[in-house]
Scaffold this active site. Structure first.
Site, PDB file in Angstrom:
ATOM      1  N   ASN A 190      -2.706   6.712  -4.836  1.00  0.00           N
ATOM      2  CA  ASN A 190      -4.062   6.175  -4.762  1.00  0.00           C
ATOM      3  C   ASN A 190      -4.292   5.755  -3.314  1.00  0.00           C
ATOM      4  O   ASN A 190      -3.856   4.696  -2.895  1.00  0.00           O
ATOM      5  CB  ASN A 190      -4.199   4.976  -5.714  1.00  0.00           C
ATOM      6  CG  ASN A 190      -5.571   4.346  -5.650  1.00  0.00           C
ATOM      7  OD1 ASN A 190      -6.487   4.886  -5.019  1.00  0.00           O
ATOM      8  ND2 ASN A 190      -5.737   3.194  -6.285  1.00  0.00           N
ATOM      9  N   TRP A 191      -4.936   6.642  -2.576  1.00  0.00           N
ATOM     10  CA  TRP A 191      -5.126   6.370  -1.140  1.00  0.00           C
ATOM     11  C   TRP A 191      -6.153   5.262  -0.898  1.00  0.00           C
ATOM     12  O   TRP A 191      -6.268   4.759   0.212  1.00  0.00           O
ATOM     13  CB  TRP A 191      -5.607   7.639  -0.422  1.00  0.00           C
ATOM     14  CG  TRP A 191      -4.587   8.717  -0.290  1.00  0.00           C
ATOM     15  CD1 TRP A 191      -3.337   8.766  -0.864  1.00  0.00           C
ATOM     16  CD2 TRP A 191      -4.717   9.926   0.485  1.00  0.00           C
ATOM     17  NE1 TRP A 191      -2.693   9.926  -0.493  1.00  0.00           N
ATOM     18  CE2 TRP A 191      -3.525  10.657   0.332  1.00  0.00           C
ATOM     19  CE3 TRP A 191      -5.731  10.450   1.276  1.00  0.00           C
ATOM     20  CZ2 TRP A 191      -3.321  11.890   0.947  1.00  0.00           C
ATOM     21  CZ3 TRP A 191      -5.528  11.676   1.896  1.00  0.00           C
ATOM     22  CH2 TRP A 191      -4.329  12.386   1.738  1.00  0.00           C
ATOM     23  N   LYS A 192      -6.940   4.921  -1.908  1.00  0.00           N
ATOM     24  CA  LYS A 192      -8.013   3.942  -1.736  1.00  0.00           C
ATOM     25  C   LYS A 192      -8.919   4.372  -0.564  1.00  0.00           C
ATOM     26  O   LYS A 192      -9.121   5.565  -0.369  1.00  0.00           O
ATOM     27  CB  LYS A 192      -7.437   2.533  -1.558  1.00  0.00           C
ATOM     28  CG  LYS A 192      -6.412   2.219  -2.672  1.00  0.00           C
ATOM     29  CD  LYS A 192      -5.986   0.810  -2.740  1.00  0.00           C
ATOM     30  CE  LYS A 192      -4.980   0.657  -3.889  1.00  0.00           C
ATOM     31  NZ  LYS A 192      -4.587  -0.720  -4.113  1.00  0.00           N
ATOM     32  N   GLU A 242      -1.508  -1.565 -14.493  1.00  0.00           N
ATOM     33  CA  GLU A 242      -1.394  -2.160 -13.164  1.00  0.00           C
ATOM     34  C   GLU A 242      -1.694  -3.657 -13.240  1.00  0.00           C
ATOM     35  O   GLU A 242      -2.866  -4.068 -13.186  1.00  0.00           O
ATOM     36  CB  GLU A 242      -2.396  -1.511 -12.204  1.00  0.00           C
ATOM     37  CG  GLU A 242      -2.215  -0.024 -12.052  1.00  0.00           C
ATOM     38  CD  GLU A 242      -2.781   0.470 -10.719  1.00  0.00           C
ATOM     39  OE1 GLU A 242      -2.021   1.043  -9.950  1.00  0.00           O
ATOM     40  OE2 GLU A 242      -3.971   0.245 -10.460  1.00  0.00           O
ATOM     41  N   SER A 275       2.685  -2.365  -6.236  1.00  0.00           N
ATOM     42  CA  SER A 275       3.783  -2.556  -5.279  1.00  0.00           C
ATOM     43  C   SER A 275       5.021  -1.717  -5.599  1.00  0.00           C
ATOM     44  O   SER A 275       6.150  -2.156  -5.382  1.00  0.00           O
ATOM     45  CB  SER A 275       4.141  -4.044  -5.166  1.00  0.00           C
ATOM     46  OG  SER A 275       3.031  -4.764  -4.680  1.00  0.00           O
ATOM     47  N   HIS A 330     -10.084   0.980 -12.088  1.00  0.00           N
ATOM     48  CA  HIS A 330      -9.137   0.294 -11.209  1.00  0.00           C
ATOM     49  C   HIS A 330      -9.568  -1.163 -11.030  1.00  0.00           C
ATOM     50  O   HIS A 330     -10.766  -1.460 -10.962  1.00  0.00           O
ATOM     51  CB  HIS A 330      -9.071   1.011  -9.854  1.00  0.00           C
ATOM     52  CG  HIS A 330      -7.935   0.527  -9.021  1.00  0.00           C
ATOM     53  ND1 HIS A 330      -7.992  -0.650  -8.304  1.00  0.00           N
ATOM     54  CD2 HIS A 330      -6.682   1.032  -8.824  1.00  0.00           C
ATOM     55  CE1 HIS A 330      -6.828  -0.835  -7.684  1.00  0.00           C
ATOM     56  NE2 HIS A 330      -6.021   0.167  -7.984  1.00  0.00           N
ATOM     57  N   GLY A 377      -0.126   2.938  -4.564  1.00  0.00           N
ATOM     58  CA  GLY A 377      -1.128   2.662  -3.535  1.00  0.00           C
ATOM     59  C   GLY A 377      -0.530   2.776  -2.141  1.00  0.00           C
ATOM     60  O   GLY A 377      -0.362   3.864  -1.598  1.00  0.00           O
ATOM     61  N   GLY A 378      -0.155   1.641  -1.558  1.00  0.00           N
ATOM     62  CA  GLY A 378       0.318   1.591  -0.178  1.00  0.00           C
ATOM     63  C   GLY A 378       1.383   2.635   0.146  1.00  0.00           C
ATOM     64  O   GLY A 378       1.306   3.310   1.185  1.00  0.00           O
ATOM     65  N   GLY A 406      -0.763  -4.429  -4.334  1.00  0.00           N
ATOM     66  CA  GLY A 406      -0.863  -4.685  -2.897  1.00  0.00           C
ATOM     67  C   GLY A 406      -0.267  -6.015  -2.465  1.00  0.00           C
ATOM     68  O   GLY A 406      -0.494  -6.457  -1.347  1.00  0.00           O
ATOM     69  N   GLU A 444      -9.638  -3.038  -8.542  1.00  0.00           N
ATOM     70  CA  GLU A 444     -10.493  -3.310  -7.369  1.00  0.00           C
ATOM     71  C   GLU A 444     -11.950  -2.971  -7.682  1.00  0.00           C
ATOM     72  O   GLU A 444     -12.871  -3.643  -7.215  1.00  0.00           O
ATOM     73  CB  GLU A 444      -9.976  -2.527  -6.154  1.00  0.00           C
ATOM     74  CG  GLU A 444      -8.696  -3.161  -5.618  1.00  0.00           C
ATOM     75  CD  GLU A 444      -7.745  -2.190  -4.928  1.00  0.00           C
ATOM     76  OE1 GLU A 444      -8.170  -1.076  -4.579  1.00  0.00           O
ATOM     77  OE2 GLU A 444      -6.575  -2.568  -4.754  1.00  0.00           O
TER      78      GLU A 444
HETATM   79  P1  PGA Z   1      -0.096  -0.747  -4.500  1.00  0.00           P
HETATM   80  O1  PGA Z   1      -1.428  -0.293  -5.230  1.00  0.00           O
HETATM   81  O2  PGA Z   1       0.960   0.283  -4.822  1.00  0.00           O
HETATM   82  O3  PGA Z   1      -0.433  -0.782  -3.034  1.00  0.00           O
HETATM   83  O4  PGA Z   1       0.269  -2.088  -5.048  1.00  0.00           O
HETATM   84  C1  PGA Z   1      -1.412   0.293  -6.502  1.00  0.00           C
HETATM   85  C2  PGA Z   1      -2.814   0.593  -6.960  1.00  0.00           C
HETATM   86  O5  PGA Z   1      -3.720  -0.202  -6.665  1.00  0.00           O
HETATM   87  O6  PGA Z   1      -3.072   1.620  -7.595  1.00  0.00           O
END
Ligand code: PGA
Length: 249
Positions: free
Chosen positions: A9-11, A166, A212, A94, A233-234, A172, A96
């Site tokens: 997930n590059w966001k 999640e 994470s 998601h 994500g990251g 994050g 966010e």
């Molecule tokens: P993260 O994000 O791996 O940076 O914690 C995961 C996500 O939001 O899908």
């Protein structure tokens, strides 16, 4: 056998050139031994068309879609448009988007239906806030997120859904759920689907962990019986880290 999936997930990261560089780097590293794992890249809308046809080693996913079919909705991107890029998946719900864009179960129902009717598979995100876990309401929270947005679907439609659990407190933050916490929630989620749709649907549903996840904790988390992969994500923004996670099963 359930499908194993690693989805990045590059966001809102990487411009078009940077995205192409990351994918080229990744393609050099991903080996054929990784290939019993389906790799999905959740990229910005602007990247979908360019990346959708680059390689059969991965598919691409949008990170959202409009709840409207088409028309006067300036700035929105429809399921039909996403499908026309060659994308195969859409990440929906998601945390966010729930937190910053007023995503709620009612508009998620519309988005889920539109994606499925355009042959797009849905990676549906659910997960509790830290306060909900601390007050012991995490199972109820996740159950209602799933029931209210997905349980109007028929069994065939459900086979095009992937769940991503999640926990919001792990996204994050560098704090991962323990593998036991992940397993406990994944088993619970699978049980809800078994109760509603029967044993087979529950058995074949892929449930990903997100929050994470990195090269040092992925193997431990993925070794749990009900964890079928990750939404990353990251760590998906770095080719080495992401490929190590792909190889972590
Ligand atoms: P993260 O994000 O791996 O940076 O914690 C995961 C996500 O939001 O899908």
């Amino acid at each position: 056998m359930r499908k194993k999936i690693i989805a990045g997930n590059w966001k809102m990261n990487k411009n078009l050139n940077e995205g192409a560089d990351l994918v080229n780097e990744l393609l050099e590293i991903i080996t054929s031994s990784s290939m019993d794992v389906e790799v999905i890249l959740g990229v910005p809308f602007t990247h979908l068309y360019m990346l959708a046809s680059i390689s059969d080693k991965f598919s691409v996913s949008a990170q959202n879609c409009s709840s409207q079919v088409s028309g006067a909705f300036t700035g929105e991107i429809s399921a039909n448009m996403i499908q026309s890029t060659g994308a195969k998946y859409v990440i929906l719900g998601h945390s966010e988007r729930r937190a910053y864009h007023q995503e709620n179960n009612a508009n998620l129902v519309k988005k889920v239906d539109l994606c499925l009717s355009h042959n797009l598979k849905v990676i549906y995100c659910c997960g509790e806030l830290l306060s909900e876990r601390n007050s012991g309401n995490h199972f109820e929270t996740v159950k209602s997120q799933i029931e209210e947005a997905l349980f109007h679907l028929n069994p065939e439609q459900i086979s095009n859904i992937v769940i991503a659990y999640e926990p919001v407190w792990a996204i994050g933050t560098g704090v991962t759920a323990s593998s036991d916490q992940a397993q406990e929630m994944h088993a619970y989620i699978r049980s809800i689907f078994k109760d509603k749709y029967g044993l087979n649907i529950g058995k074949y549903l892929s449930i990903l962990y997100g929050g994470s996840c990195n090269p040092s904790n992925a193997h431990e988390i993925f070794s749990k019986e009900d964890v079928d992969g990750g939404l990353i994500g990251g760590a998906s923004l770095n080719a080495n880290d992401f490929s190590q996670i792909i190889n972590a099963f």
